[in-house]
Every structure is written in C-alpha cells, then in structure tokens.
Design a protein around this motif. Structure first.
Motif, PDB file in Angstrom:
ATOM      1  N   TYR A  83      45.400  58.972  51.295  1.00 48.35           N
ATOM      2  CA  TYR A  83      46.473  59.900  51.741  1.00 48.35           C
ATOM      3  C   TYR A  83      48.302  58.833  51.081  1.00 48.35           C
ATOM      4  CZ  TYR A  83      50.326  62.958  53.749  1.00 48.35           C
ATOM      5  OH  TYR A  83      51.864  63.581  53.495  1.00 48.35           O
ATOM      6  N   TYR A  84      48.083  57.365  51.414  1.00 50.15           N
ATOM      7  CA  TYR A  84      48.689  57.133  51.617  1.00 50.15           C
ATOM      8  C   TYR A  84      49.746  56.201  49.814  1.00 50.15           C
ATOM      9  CZ  TYR A  84      52.680  52.713  50.999  1.00 50.15           C
ATOM     10  OH  TYR A  84      53.815  52.026  50.700  1.00 50.15           O
ATOM     11  N   ALA A  85      48.067  56.308  48.877  1.00 47.52           N
ATOM     12  CA  ALA A  85      48.098  56.139  47.809  1.00 47.52           C
ATOM     13  C   ALA A  85      48.711  57.072  47.161  1.00 47.52           C
ATOM     14  CB  ALA A  85      46.141  55.907  47.024  1.00 47.52           C
ATOM     15  N   ASN A  86      47.917  58.877  47.026  1.00 50.99           N
ATOM     16  CA  ASN A  86      47.764  59.978  46.990  1.00 50.99           C
ATOM     17  C   ASN A  86      49.562  60.278  46.861  1.00 50.99           C
ATOM     18  OD1 ASN A  86      47.477  62.327  45.905  1.00 50.99           O
ATOM     19  ND2 ASN A  86      47.310  63.595  47.626  1.00 50.99           N
ATOM     20  N   THR A  87      50.071  60.592  47.773  1.00 52.33           N
ATOM     21  CA  THR A  87      51.457  60.484  47.946  1.00 52.33           C
ATOM     22  C   THR A  87      52.147  59.903  46.660  1.00 52.33           C
ATOM     23  OG1 THR A  87      51.139  61.486  50.317  1.00 52.33           O
ATOM     24  CG2 THR A  87      53.680  60.898  49.183  1.00 52.33           C
ATOM     25  N   GLU A  88      52.241  58.353  46.837  1.00 53.18           N
ATOM     26  CA  GLU A  88      53.023  57.672  45.985  1.00 53.18           C
ATOM     27  C   GLU A  88      52.348  57.562  44.323  1.00 53.18           C
ATOM     28  OE1 GLU A  88      51.407  53.386  46.062  1.00 53.18           O
ATOM     29  OE2 GLU A  88      53.887  52.782  46.692  1.00 53.18           O
ATOM     30  N   GLN A 102      47.700  68.631  41.467  1.00 53.15           N
ATOM     31  CA  GLN A 102      46.636  67.260  41.602  1.00 53.15           C
ATOM     32  C   GLN A 102      46.788  66.547  42.722  1.00 53.15           C
ATOM     33  OE1 GLN A 102      47.937  65.790  38.215  1.00 53.15           O
ATOM     34  NE2 GLN A 102      46.215  64.019  38.196  1.00 53.15           N
ATOM     35  N   TRP A 103      47.856  66.658  43.439  1.00 48.74           N
ATOM     36  CA  TRP A 103      47.989  65.852  45.014  1.00 48.74           C
ATOM     37  C   TRP A 103      47.604  66.882  45.422  1.00 48.74           C
ATOM     38  CZ3 TRP A 103      50.144  67.182  49.142  1.00 48.74           C
ATOM     39  CH2 TRP A 103      50.279  66.758  50.349  1.00 48.74           C
ATOM     40  N   PHE A 104      47.856  67.942  45.271  1.00 47.51           N
ATOM     41  CA  PHE A 104      46.739  69.011  46.304  1.00 47.51           C
ATOM     42  C   PHE A 104      45.514  68.883  46.394  1.00 47.51           C
ATOM     43  CE2 PHE A 104      44.965  73.169  48.058  1.00 47.51           C
ATOM     44  CZ  PHE A 104      45.155  73.066  48.629  1.00 47.51           C
ATOM     45  N   SER A 105      45.228  68.766  45.221  1.00 45.94           N
ATOM     46  CA  SER A 105      43.602  69.063  45.145  1.00 45.94           C
ATOM     47  C   SER A 105      43.008  67.435  45.874  1.00 45.94           C
ATOM     48  CB  SER A 105      42.880  68.826  43.789  1.00 45.94           C
ATOM     49  OG  SER A 105      42.983  67.887  43.142  1.00 45.94           O
ATOM     50  N   GLN A 106      43.783  66.622  45.839  1.00 49.98           N
ATOM     51  CA  GLN A 106      43.714  65.021  45.951  1.00 49.98           C
ATOM     52  C   GLN A 106      43.561  64.651  48.236  1.00 49.98           C
ATOM     53  OE1 GLN A 106      42.528  62.156  44.523  1.00 49.98           O
ATOM     54  NE2 GLN A 106      41.694  61.096  46.589  1.00 49.98           N
ATOM     55  N   TYR A 107      44.605  65.922  48.112  1.00 51.53           N
ATOM     56  CA  TYR A 107      44.685  65.997  49.753  1.00 51.53           C
ATOM     57  C   TYR A 107      43.461  66.234  50.270  1.00 51.53           C
ATOM     58  CZ  TYR A 107      46.485  67.482  54.437  1.00 51.53           C
ATOM     59  OH  TYR A 107      46.816  67.898  55.412  1.00 51.53           O
ATOM     60  N   LYS A 108      43.170  67.621  49.603  1.00 60.01           N
ATOM     61  CA  LYS A 108      41.614  68.317  50.085  1.00 60.01           C
ATOM     62  C   LYS A 108      40.469  66.932  50.306  1.00 60.01           C
ATOM     63  CE  LYS A 108      41.182  71.539  47.053  1.00 60.01           C
ATOM     64  NZ  LYS A 108      40.897  72.926  46.512  1.00 60.01           N
ATOM     65  N   LYS A 109      40.274  66.257  49.051  1.00 62.69           N
ATOM     66  CA  LYS A 109      39.080  65.578  48.852  1.00 62.69           C
ATOM     67  C   LYS A 109      39.427  65.078  49.890  1.00 62.69           C
ATOM     68  CE  LYS A 109      39.054  64.822  44.174  1.00 62.69           C
ATOM     69  NZ  LYS A 109      39.145  64.086  42.947  1.00 62.69           N
ATOM     70  N   SER A 110      40.087  64.183  50.758  1.00 60.60           N
ATOM     71  CA  SER A 110      40.802  63.083  51.345  1.00 60.60           C
ATOM     72  C   SER A 110      40.426  63.963  52.597  1.00 60.60           C
ATOM     73  CB  SER A 110      41.497  62.916  51.640  1.00 60.60           C
ATOM     74  OG  SER A 110      42.445  61.880  50.180  1.00 60.60           O
ATOM     75  N   LEU A 111      40.756  64.933  53.448  1.00 61.43           N
ATOM     76  CA  LEU A 111      40.301  65.550  54.306  1.00 61.43           C
ATOM     77  C   LEU A 111      39.068  65.697  54.687  1.00 61.43           C
ATOM     78  CD1 LEU A 111      42.107  67.073  56.411  1.00 61.43           C
ATOM     79  CD2 LEU A 111      42.154  69.049  55.783  1.00 61.43           C
ATOM     80  N   ALA A 112      38.237  66.588  53.382  1.00 59.78           N
ATOM     81  CA  ALA A 112      36.957  67.457  53.370  1.00 59.78           C
ATOM     82  C   ALA A 112      36.426  65.567  53.816  1.00 59.78           C
ATOM     83  CB  ALA A 112      36.748  67.502  51.845  1.00 59.78           C
ATOM     84  N   SER A 113      36.737  64.220  53.138  1.00 60.65           N
ATOM     85  CA  SER A 113      35.592  63.683  53.195  1.00 60.65           C
ATOM     86  C   SER A 113      35.708  62.747  54.562  1.00 60.65           C
ATOM     87  CB  SER A 113      35.583  62.175  51.979  1.00 60.65           C
ATOM     88  OG  SER A 113      37.026  61.973  51.984  1.00 60.65           O
ATOM     89  N   PHE A 114      37.551  63.323  54.989  1.00 60.21           N
ATOM     90  CA  PHE A 114      37.085  63.081  56.407  1.00 60.21           C
ATOM     91  C   PHE A 114      36.307  63.309  57.893  1.00 60.21           C
ATOM     92  CE2 PHE A 114      39.912  63.743  60.107  1.00 60.21           C
ATOM     93  CZ  PHE A 114      39.698  61.960  61.306  1.00 60.21           C
ATOM     94  N   MET A 115      36.513  64.584  56.900  1.00 58.84           N
ATOM     95  CA  MET A 115      35.194  65.805  58.184  1.00 58.84           C
ATOM     96  C   MET A 115      34.164  65.446  57.977  1.00 58.84           C
ATOM     97  SD  MET A 115      38.017  69.075  58.077  1.00 58.84           S
ATOM     98  CE  MET A 115      37.967  69.705  56.715  1.00 58.84           C
ATOM     99  N   ARG A 116      33.741  65.260  56.842  1.00 59.51           N
ATOM    100  CA  ARG A 116      32.392  65.425  56.866  1.00 59.51           C
ATOM    101  C   ARG A 116      31.782  64.067  57.809  1.00 59.51           C
ATOM    102  NH1 ARG A 116      32.314  66.582  51.777  1.00 59.51           N
ATOM    103  NH2 ARG A 116      32.858  64.451  50.623  1.00 59.51           N
ATOM    104  N   SER A 117      32.479  62.932  57.098  1.00 56.71           N
ATOM    105  CA  SER A 117      32.104  61.830  58.513  1.00 56.71           C
ATOM    106  C   SER A 117      32.748  61.187  59.719  1.00 56.71           C
ATOM    107  CB  SER A 117      32.996  60.613  57.730  1.00 56.71           C
ATOM    108  OG  SER A 117      34.186  59.884  57.668  1.00 56.71           O
ATOM    109  N   LEU A 118      32.658  62.602  59.717  1.00 60.56           N
ATOM    110  CA  LEU A 118      33.235  62.755  61.392  1.00 60.56           C
ATOM    111  C   LEU A 118      31.550  62.265  62.668  1.00 60.56           C
ATOM    112  CD1 LEU A 118      36.109  64.864  62.019  1.00 60.56           C
ATOM    113  CD2 LEU A 118      35.846  62.355  62.504  1.00 60.56           C
TER     114      LEU A 118
END
Lengths: 223, 196
Positions: free
Chosen positions: A133-138, B112-128
């Motif tokens: 998240y940090y890297a992305n926002t930066e 682009q930021w949104f799709s990256q955020y989406k990806k981070s969130l998805a991998s977070f939820m998958r690894s729970l």
C-alpha cells in the motif's frame, strides 16, 4: 450474544480435542480482541493464532452441519451461529485493515523500530499489505504530481503528511485484573498528575495513552 | 495571489458531496504545477543574484516564494490523496469492478493505483487464516436473520437449496431464501436484496 456463542461452543466441544482452549473460550478471545481493536485509536498486537483457530472452527462447524438431518431446527440455529462468528471475525479483520490503511507510514515505522524478539504488531499478511500500500501510494503521487514539481520539492515525508493515531482520545474500559497506582498525567497546565487504583470489575472513562499497556496485557477490556 | 489555484482544487473536493468523486481536474493540476515552476525559476534567479551581488534585500521575497511552493505542494498532495481515499472506499461499496461513470472521473494513474490496491487486498484476503482465505468485504452488517427476501434481476436457471428443493430463478420473480445461499448471487448481480 455471548450466551448464544457459548452454548454453541459446548455443542461442538468434541471437535477440538487437540486444543487446550474450548471453542467457547476461543470465541471469547476473539470477541475480546474485536472489542479492543474496535475501540482503541491505534493498532493492537495481531492475534493471528486466534484468527486461524476460529477459521478452523468455522470449517468444522460447516462440515458438521452437512451431516445434520434435513429440516432439523438445530441446524438453522447453528447456521445463524456460524454467520455471527464470521461477522465478528470479518469485522475484526476489517477494523485492523482500516487502521492499517489510515496510519500506514506510522505503523510501518513502528514495525521497523521494533526490537528483535518483540512480538510483531502485524501479521505477515498485514505487513505485506501495508508495504504494498505504501509503495503503491508513493508511486502514484510521484507519477501524477511530484515528478513534475521543482527538483527540491519532489519528495513528501509520508510520516509527516499522514495523520498519526490520536492516543489522547478517551476510551471506556472495564477492569479485569485489579491495578494499583496508575499514573494519570495532567491534561491541562493547571492540573496535576495523580494516581488511581483500578478495582476489578469497575468501569472507567480514561485517556487511551494512560492504559495502553494494560490493554495489550489483557488487564483491562475496552468497551 | 499565489496558491489560489491549489486552494481551488481543495475547495472542489470539499464542495462535492461526501464520498463522491468529482472529475479529475487535470487542468487545475497543470496550472498549479506551472505556477510552481515559475515561482521556482524566479527564486533561482533571485538566489543567484543575492549570492553573487550580495543583495540581501531579496531574501524575504525568496522566502515568501518558497513558502508558496511548499503550500502548493501540500495542497496538491492533499487533493490527490483525498481522491485516493474516496476511490478506496468505492472498492468496498461496489466490489472490484467499478461502474463506468466512476471510472470516467478517474485519471489513468488513479485507475492503476486502484487495480494495485485491489490486488493487494485480494492477496491479503486469500492468505488469511493460514491460506484458507476469507472474504472480509462480505458480512458487513451483523446478521439479523437466516432468510432474506430477494428479487431476480436476470434469468439464472435452477438453484438447489440445501434441503433439496429446486427453485427456478426467473427474471423479476421474488424469493425467500437462505442468506448464505444468496450472497454470492447478489454479488454477481443475479439477485437483489429486497429491503422492506
């Protein structure tokens, strides 16, 4: 709600013989962590073992439900229980994630300065998320605006730019273990610091900063 | 006046309704950046002059310009960051695919930021929970009842419920179904939860 949960726990007790904790205790632990997380201004220590156990328990209960006779009234009660536990679990994880996103530079900074052997604030998944998240926002800020600014203004100090959690906010708490000589620091200049004893079972409204260590040891419960 | 443009950007966000995403103001952004550039150039020449000719009376104006530069930078990042927060909230509201009218208001980098955020969130939820995965964008409200009233938005064919009964999900028909059976279908847009 806790009554219903403990009822449910006792029914499923045979499922987790390898656990020292009974399911009822496990759910109580989850609820405790959930409330603390919901009401404290800063991120609490991660409880990934509780999360994992609860998820295991949920899978067990789902499996048990498959075996129950059709049209059994018990089944729908259990189903409701599963839904409720899953809600608490999701809500707990959500509020952690929310704080993580809100205070990400500070959380990461705290994680960096953490001594070797100290328990980590974040679970590995959360840490990965925060870093991404940090890297992305930066990257985003750089790409859109910063790289088009004059050379001496191309960086932003995230630690200063993103607000810090307000540790001086007031929280309600219930005392679980008696505490003596808690030092309450003065709020304004014309006040003086004083000492209070917290009796077991009593409830208080205090600044979070004063009792933060007690929350992490589990001596008080935020309500 | 310096910094007017940057303030205008902030005001624009402030004026738009809570959580709504106004169109990305590319033009405003460019104007602020231009202002910053000219401020910076002026400062460079003044700094050189002050150094070489020892004209210390230039220093206050250099300082003023520098403050304006800092303020502009701050306002711009605040503008961009606040937009990100709004976009982030949309992920929880609409799910991973944003409606076209929202995407229309976003700039390419935001997408682009949104799709990256989406990806981070998805991998977070998958690894729970040790890799089991849990969708925490579900169960947003405490469950109140086991069964909910739903309306079909499109033909979906037959659906078998746990007790073996098969129902036909036909467009515009209404059903009273177990909630855990419907959640997935509601997410896919096949069913709609009817609030009474």
């Amino acid at each position: 709600m806790s009554d219903a949960l403990s009822d449910d726990g006792s029914v499923n007790q045979d499922d987790s013989q390898e656990d020292v904790m009974t399911p009822a205790e496990l759910i109580a632990k989850l609820e405790e962590a959930w409330l603390n997380e919901k009401f404290s201004p800063e991120l609490q220590e991660n409880k990934s073992e509780v999360v994992e156990c609860v998820m295991e328990q949920l899978t067990h209960m789902e499996e048990n439900l498959q075996r129950v006779k059709k049209g059994d009234a018990k089944a729908s009660i259990h189903r409701m229980e599963i839904d409720r536990i899953r809600f608490v679990l999701s809500s707990y994880l959500r509020s952690r994630l929310q704080k993580l996103r809100k205070f990400f530079p500070h959380v990461l900074e705290k994680e960096k300065s953490r001594g070797e052997g100290d328990p980590s604030l974040l679970s590995p998944e959360e840490f990965a998320f925060a870093k991404e998240y940090y890297a992305n926002t930066e990257t985003y800020l750089k790409a859109v605006a910063l790289k088009r600014m004059p050379p001496n203004l191309q960086t932003v100090d995230m630690l200063k730019a993103v607000p810090e959690p307000c540790l001086d906010s007031f929280v309600f708490l219930r005392v679980k273990e008696r505490q003596e000589n808690i030092l309450v620091e003065p709020e304004t200049d014309d006040q003086r610091e004083y000492v209070v004893d917290l009796e077991e079972g009593s409830q208080h409204l205090m600044r979070y900063r004063t009792i933060a260590p007690l929350v992490s040891t589990g001596a008080v419960q935020l309500i | 006046m310096f910094c007017e443009k940057a303030m205008e950007l902030i005001r624009e966000l402030q004026r738009s309704n809570e959580g709504q995403l106004p169109a990305f103001n590319e033009d405003g952004l460019r104007q602020v950046l231009q202002e910053m550039e000219s401020l910076y150039e002026q400062n460079q020449t003044d700094v050189n002059e002050a150094k070489s000719d020892g004209r210390s009376e230039l220093i206050p104006s250099i300082k003023l310009r520098h403050c304006c530069l800092l303020r502009n930078q701050r306002c711009l990042t605040a503008y961009l960051y606040d937009r990100l927060l709004r976009i982030r909230a949309l992920r929880w509201e609409y799910g991973s695919v944003l409606p076209a009218n929202v995407r229309f208001h976003m700039c390419a980098e935001e997408v682009q930021w949104f799709s990256q955020y989406k990806k981070s969130l998805a991998s977070f939820m998958r690894s729970l929970g040790g890799g089991e995965g849990l969708d925490i964008t579900q169960d947003m409200k405490p469950p109140k009842s086991l069964y909910i009233q739903v309306r079909c938005l499109k033909d979906h064919g037959e659906l078998e419920i746990d007790d073996g009964t098969v129902i036909l999900l036909k467009k515009n028909s209404q059903h009273f179904l177990p909630r855990w059976k419907c959640e997935q279908l509601i997410r896919q847009g096949v069913l709609e939860h009817v609030m009474s």
